[in-house]
Each structure stands twice: as structure tokens, then as C-alpha cells.
Design a protein around this motif. Structure first.
Motif, short mmCIF file in Angstrom:
data_model
loop_
_atom_site.label_atom_id
_atom_site.label_comp_id
_atom_site.label_asym_id
_atom_site.label_seq_id
_atom_site.Cartn_x
_atom_site.Cartn_y
_atom_site.Cartn_z
N GLY A 367 0.76 -1.24 0.00
CA GLY A 367 0.00 0.00 0.00
C GLY A 367 0.79 1.29 0.00
N GLY A 368 2.13 1.23 0.00
CA GLY A 368 2.93 2.46 0.04
C GLY A 368 2.98 3.13 -1.34
N ASP A 369 3.66 4.30 -1.37
CA ASP A 369 3.80 5.02 -2.63
C ASP A 369 5.12 4.70 -3.33
N GLU A 370 6.00 4.01 -2.61
CA GLU A 370 7.30 3.66 -3.18
C GLU A 370 7.48 2.15 -3.09
N ASN A 371 8.47 1.68 -3.84
CA ASN A 371 8.71 0.24 -3.80
C ASN A 371 10.13 -0.06 -4.28
N VAL A 372 10.61 -1.23 -3.92
CA VAL A 372 11.87 -1.72 -4.49
C VAL A 372 11.51 -2.94 -5.33
N VAL A 373 11.84 -2.89 -6.62
CA VAL A 373 11.50 -4.01 -7.51
C VAL A 373 12.71 -4.38 -8.36
N SER A 374 12.67 -5.60 -8.87
CA SER A 374 13.63 -6.02 -9.89
C SER A 374 12.86 -6.30 -11.17
N LEU A 375 13.45 -5.91 -12.30
CA LEU A 375 12.85 -6.23 -13.60
C LEU A 375 13.57 -7.48 -14.11
N VAL A 376 12.80 -8.55 -14.30
CA VAL A 376 13.41 -9.83 -14.67
C VAL A 376 12.91 -10.23 -16.05
N ASP A 377 13.84 -10.39 -16.98
CA ASP A 377 13.45 -10.92 -18.30
C ASP A 377 14.46 -12.00 -18.70
N ALA A 378 14.36 -12.49 -19.94
CA ALA A 378 15.21 -13.60 -20.34
C ALA A 378 16.69 -13.21 -20.30
N GLN A 379 16.97 -11.92 -20.40
CA GLN A 379 18.38 -11.47 -20.40
C GLN A 379 18.97 -11.37 -19.00
N GLY A 380 18.13 -11.23 -17.99
CA GLY A 380 18.68 -11.11 -16.64
C GLY A 380 17.77 -10.32 -15.73
N ALA A 381 18.32 -9.94 -14.56
CA ALA A 381 17.53 -9.21 -13.57
C ALA A 381 18.20 -7.88 -13.28
N GLU A 382 17.39 -6.81 -13.26
CA GLU A 382 17.91 -5.49 -12.89
C GLU A 382 17.17 -5.02 -11.65
N LYS A 383 17.91 -4.83 -10.56
CA LYS A 383 17.26 -4.33 -9.33
C LYS A 383 17.26 -2.80 -9.37
N LEU A 384 16.09 -2.21 -9.28
CA LEU A 384 15.98 -0.75 -9.31
C LEU A 384 16.12 -0.20 -7.90
N PRO A 385 16.59 1.04 -7.78
CA PRO A 385 16.61 1.64 -6.44
C PRO A 385 15.19 1.86 -5.95
N ARG A 386 15.03 2.23 -4.68
CA ARG A 386 13.70 2.56 -4.18
C ARG A 386 13.16 3.75 -4.96
N LEU A 387 11.98 3.58 -5.57
CA LEU A 387 11.42 4.63 -6.43
C LEU A 387 9.94 4.79 -6.13
N ARG A 388 9.41 5.95 -6.49
CA ARG A 388 7.96 6.13 -6.43
C ARG A 388 7.33 5.22 -7.49
N LYS A 389 6.08 4.81 -7.24
CA LYS A 389 5.46 3.85 -8.14
C LYS A 389 5.34 4.40 -9.57
N ARG A 390 5.10 5.71 -9.67
CA ARG A 390 5.02 6.33 -11.00
C ARG A 390 6.34 6.16 -11.77
N ALA A 391 7.46 6.33 -11.05
CA ALA A 391 8.78 6.19 -11.69
C ALA A 391 9.03 4.73 -12.06
N ILE A 392 8.58 3.80 -11.19
CA ILE A 392 8.70 2.38 -11.53
C ILE A 392 7.90 2.10 -12.80
N GLY A 393 6.71 2.70 -12.86
CA GLY A 393 5.86 2.54 -14.05
C GLY A 393 6.62 2.96 -15.30
N ASP A 394 7.30 4.10 -15.23
CA ASP A 394 8.04 4.57 -16.40
C ASP A 394 9.15 3.61 -16.80
N ARG A 395 9.83 3.03 -15.79
CA ARG A 395 10.91 2.08 -16.11
C ARG A 395 10.33 0.84 -16.78
#
Ligand code: C5P
Length: 406
Positions: A367-395
Motif C-alpha cells: 500500500g505504500g507510494d514507493e517500492n523496491v522491484v527487480s525487472l526480470v526478463d530472459a536477459q537477466g535481472a535489474e534491481k531498481l533503487p527505491r522509487l515512487r510507483k510512478r517512476a517504476i511505471g516509467d521504467r
């Protein structure tokens, strides 16, 4: 990130520095300089309170144009705020005080700064500065959240020495850093329309599975991630359909919203738009099970334990993975695991036949406005820094745009 002197990063850019009334207003002078050194043409507008801290003449001298302090100039025949909003490629509010943030968030437009903000045609960057207790106020944080939701960007505040002599979060970001943030914001804005002509489907929120007319099985999804994704795609020019489970969030501007309740309703709505979609992002927390039967009347309580028999819901995303041809639409799923986050995300990628899994790192709760996520695809995993959800959306959309190609 200042560019080489022969190609200043802000060459040819018109920037409005809007100065709020706080002690840090004196640093707006340095910001004007830093923006000019990066090649920008700068004009300055000030709130009345700001003129108590720094004289307009200082800015007039620095910029070579009168600093604007009034909407009411009897000698001016045009609409100053409208013209200024159109002139500015970006507006930097520095310092953004608690009062200014609250008024901007709620659409006040009663002085030259706020009226011009209401007519902004480009990005708006706020550089907040105030006492730490003011910054921590729920009212301030609500204002920041509202402005961020509407697409504004923030530089700072940082933690450090405050005007009172205390230390805390509320110090204005260094003027050089604010100037660099302006460069970044304008760079981002220039790829703003990179999703125009694209149709995307986003699911959000929980699903509710009815047990009887008054009870349901649900989950704790807030819907914020899906709504932020929808807002980000619409801001980049996409035609967005947002299939929303039960939640009370406001529909982002320009987004077509379809409200659903259960997993099966969500599946129907997604399948409706699937054939036309260039991309589908399943951010909803779809209930995995539903009651085998929904009782017509309210289930009576007894002293005995109550047994519920549940059956599996369709896996909407996996269904889309099987249905699509030649990798279209691009499919993105989410994963919330408590352990081995990346390994589970990789498995999900294959099992559901999707292009990208956004793996939530479990430290965060709901329920927060920020999150820490990794983007995982066939090429690998990229861990993003803590970002607002809108910025995660853009990534996430950056990845989708890259997959869709020109
Ligand atoms: O299998 P799991 O629930 O962990 O996968 C999560 C991803 O799959 C999310 O993107 C979610 O929206 C999607 N999902 C779905 N249908 C379900 C369950 C999950 O589309 N029944």
C-alpha cells in the motif's frame, strides 16, 4: 552531469524559476546562475512572501528581465500567466515551501507563481525546503503525493542543517543538483510521446470473490502500482484501458477505466481488449481461488466450524501467454514472493510465457507510494533503487517500448 561548455545541456531552453517564501529563497539566486551556466534563458516569478526574503531587483539584474511579482499590472494587456506557462519549457519551484506545495496541490491560482503553475505546458520540478517537522506533516506529504500523481518531479529535500540550526530532512537540495535535475526532467519529457499510437491494457487492484451477498474473499492490494502504470502510459501518449478491481483510487487523466469485481470478470475485460493491445501489464493481485458456490442468502453462523470449498480461478496472465502469437502483445506480470525473489520470477517468466516479470522485494509491505522491484526478463535481472510507483511505471514502460520497437 554538466555538459561540455560547447554544448550546454540547457541551450535553447526557456526556464521559469518560481521562488517561494522561505529562508532558502536566497539559494534561488544560485539556481538561476546554475541554469544560465547550462545555457538556459531564465525568467523569475516570485510569491509575495518570497520578496520578503530576496529583492526582485536581484533577479531582474541576473536575468535581464523584470522578476514577476504580481498578476495585477494595469499596463499589461495580455494574460501573463498563460503566456509565461507557454513560454517556459519547464518550471522550477525553488524553494517550494509547505504553503506553496499545499496551494499548488489543490489548484490555487491567486498569485503569479500559482497561476503560472496552473498554465504549465512543460514539466514542473519542485525543490522543497522547510523545517523537518513541516516536511514530515501529513498535509505536506499528501500535497507531495498529489503533485507527484499529477506528474510533477521533486528534487530533495535533503537531510542536513536547517535554518533553525537543527538537523533534519527539509534542507533545500544544492542549487547545482537542482539544475542537474532540471536537465534530467527535460530529457525525460522529450521522450514523453514515445507511446503515442500504442494501445495498452493495465490491470490493477485486488479481486473480490463473493461467498454470499455480504461476504467475499479478497486480498490487500491497494491498486496504486497499476494506477501509476496507467498514468505513466497516458502521459507518454498511449491509449490506456485500466481494468480495475475494487478500489477507491481516482482514475488518472486520459485513462479509460473498466471496473470489475471478480477474477473472472477481470479475465473477461482483459480478453475484450487483448486483440487490440500492443502490451498488457497485469499489476492486479488476482485471487487464486474462488468459492465453488456463491450462497444466495447470507450464510448463517452456527457453533460448528465452517468449511469452505474453493476452486482455482483462471490464471489470466498465463492464458494470455498461451493465446498470443509472435510475441504480441508484449506481456508483463508481477511477482510477490517472500523468498528467492529472482529465482521465482524467472520460473514465472517461463511458466506464464511472458516477456517481463516485475518482482517485488518483500521488505516493503503493502500500500505504500514507493517500492523496491527487480525487472526480470530472459536477459537477466535489474534491481531498481527505491522509487515512487510512478517512476517504476516509467521504467516498466521503457522496457515495453524497447520490445515494441519503432
Ligand atoms: O502466480 P502469481 O499469482 O504469483 O503471478 C502473479 C502475476 O500473475 C501477476 O501479474 C498477476 O496479475 C497474474 N495473475 C493472473 N491471474 C491469476 C493470478 C495471477 O493473471 N489468477
Amino acid at each position: 552531469m554538466t555538459d561540455a561548455p560547447d554544448s550546454p545541456a540547457l541551450a535553447g531552453r526557456n526556464l521559469l524559476v518560481a521562488v517561494g517564501g522561505g529562508i532558502a529563497a536566497y539559494k534561488a539566486v544560485l539556481l538561476v546562475r546554475a541554469l544560465q551556466e547550462r545555457g538556459a534563458s531564465v525568467r523569475v516569478a516570485m510569491t509575495r512572501a518570497a520578496t520578503r526574503f530576496v529583492g526582485p531587483v536581484t533577479f531582474t539584474g541576473l536575468t535581464g528581465t523584470p522578476a514577476l511579482t504580481e498578476l495585477w499590472d494595469p499596463n499589461y494587456a495580455g494574460e501573463l500567466h498563460v503566456e509565461l506557462g507557454a513560454w517556459a519549457d519547464a518550471i522550477v519551484v525553488c524553494p517550494a515551501t509547505m504553503n506553496l506545495l499545499a496551494r499548488a496541490a489543490h489548484g490555487h491560482a491567486d498569485d503569479v507563481v500559482l497561476a503560472t503553475l496552473s498554465c504549465a505546458t512543460g514539466p514542473v520540478l519542485y525543490a522543497p525546503a522547510m523545517h523537518a517537522r513541516m516536511w514530515a506533516q501529513p498535509a505536506t506529504q499528501r500535497a507531495v503525493a498529489l503533485l507527484a500523481e499529477a506528474g510533477a518531479t521533486f528534487a530533495g529535500p535533503t537531510v542536513g542543517r536547517l535554518a533553525s540550526g537543527e538537523k533534519g530532512a527539509g534542507r533545500l537540495a544544492e542549487p547545482e543538483d537542482v539544475a542537474d535535475a532540471v536537465v534530467r526532467v527535460l530529457h525525460e519529457a522529450s521522450r514523453k510521446a514515445d507511446m503515442s499510437g500504442r494501445q495498452v491494457l493495465v490491470s490493477a487492484g485486488p479481486t473480490y470473490e463473493d461467498l454470499d451477498p455480504v461476504r467475499y474473499l479478497g486480498n490487500r492490494a491497494s491498486g496504486k502500482m497499476g494506477f501509476a502504470l496507467a498514468a505513466a502510459a497516458a502521459a507518454r501518449g498511449a491509449e490506456v484501458t485500466l481494468v480495475a478491481g475494487p478500489c477507491t483510487l481516482r482514475t488518472p487523466p486520459g485513462v479509460h477505466r473498466v471496473d470489475v469485481r471478480s477474477a473472472r470478470e477481470m479475465e473477461r475485460a482483459i480478453l475484450d481488449g487483448f486483440a487490440r493491445a500492443d502490451a498488457v501489464v497485469m499489476a492486479a493481485a488476482v485471487a487464486d481461488y474462488r468459492p465453488v458456490a456463491v450462497s444466495e442468502g447470507k450464510i448463517k453462523k452456527t457453533d460448528q466450524p465452517l468449511q469452505l470449498t474453493l476452486m482455482r480461478n483462471p490464471d489470466i496472465l498465463a492464458g494470455l501467454g498461451r493465446l498470443r502469437k509472435d510475441g504480441r502483445p508484449v506481456l508483463v506480470g508481477f511477482a510477490l514472493e517472500t523468498d528467492n525473489v529472482i529465482a521465482h520470477a524467472r520460473l514465472k517468466l517461463d511458466k506464464k510465457g511472458v516477456d517481463l516479470i516485475v518482482a517485488n522485494h518483500p521488505e516493503d509491505g503493502f500500500g505504500g507510494d514507493e517500492n523496491v522491484v527487480s525487472l526480470v526478463d530472459a536477459q537477466g535481472a535489474e534491481k531498481l533503487p527505491r522509487l515512487r510507483k510512478r517512476a517504476i511505471g516509467d521504467r516498466i514502460w521503457d522496457r515495453v517500448v524497447a520490445r515494441l520497437g519503432p
